[in-house]
Design an enzyme around this catalytic site. Structure first.
Site, PDB file in Angstrom:
ATOM      1  N   ALA A   9       0.875  -1.168   0.000  1.00  0.00           N
ATOM      2  CA  ALA A   9       0.000   0.000   0.000  1.00  0.00           C
ATOM      3  C   ALA A   9       0.913   1.218   0.000  1.00  0.00           C
ATOM      4  O   ALA A   9       2.068   1.154   0.437  1.00  0.00           O
ATOM      5  CB  ALA A   9      -0.912   0.006   1.211  1.00  0.00           C
ATOM      6  N   SER A  10       0.386   2.315  -0.494  1.00  0.00           N
ATOM      7  CA  SER A  10       1.216   3.501  -0.700  1.00  0.00           C
ATOM      8  C   SER A  10       1.640   4.210   0.572  1.00  0.00           C
ATOM      9  O   SER A  10       2.736   4.726   0.658  1.00  0.00           O
ATOM     10  CB  SER A  10       0.467   4.498  -1.584  1.00  0.00           C
ATOM     11  OG  SER A  10       0.147   3.895  -2.803  1.00  0.00           O
TER      12      SER A  10
END
Length: 166
Positions: A9-10
């Site tokens: 995930a970012s």
């Protein structure tokens, strides 16, 4: 052959574990068990990702790097994608993408012919290019929206003060 799931995930505000059950179910569909998960919260535009690097280092020829979508592996410009892909291929890893059936052949047909391998590589490259395009489009639209809101007096920050990660 070991299957190594990569979940990314970012940002830390996002849930990198979100797709774990999907990867598990995918493995079950092919009577395969995922040997381990490599989980991190890093932008897909960063080449230096500790968990991805560890996955590559831990792997042996014939192992599978399993991802939900190509954008979980890369949002790189073309040159950087080629660098990462070369590292993965040099290690002998096979990239399998849940939403790209062409990449699933490693689980069903055993030995792949040169045409299937070329098509699979093309699909991975296309997926990488699309992930980058999506990233650039979102950045452009975000900057346009912020500029419009700023012009209308709705926001006082400049587009560079509001960054979008991926």
């Amino acid at each position: 052959m070991l299957i190594r799931g990569y979940l990314r995930a970012s940002t830390t505000e996002q849930d990198a574990l979100r797709a774990k059950e999907e990867l598990k179910a995918f493995g079950t569909k092919f009577d395969q068990r995922i040997a381990g998960y490599y989980i991190e919260n890093q932008s897909g535009t960063k080449l230096d990702r500790p968990e991805l690097n560890k996955l590559i280092e831990d792997s042996e020829a014939g192992d599978v790097l399993l991802i939900e979508k190509m954008d979980r592996l890369t949002r790189f410009p073309w040159g950087e994608w080629k660098t990462l892909k070369a590292r993965i291929m040099a290690k002998g890893l096979v990239i399998v993408v849940v939403d790209q059936p062409m990449t699933h052949a490693v689980f069903s047909s055993g030995e792949q012919n040169s045409i299937t391998l070329a098509l699979t590589e093309f699909m991975l490259d296309l997926g990488a290019a699309m992930a980058r395009d999506d990233y650039e489009t979102r950045h452009k639209r975000q900057a346009q929206g912020i500029a419009k809101a700023k012009a209308e007096g709705k926001v006082s920050r400049s587009p560079t003060e509001c960054s979008l990660t991926s």
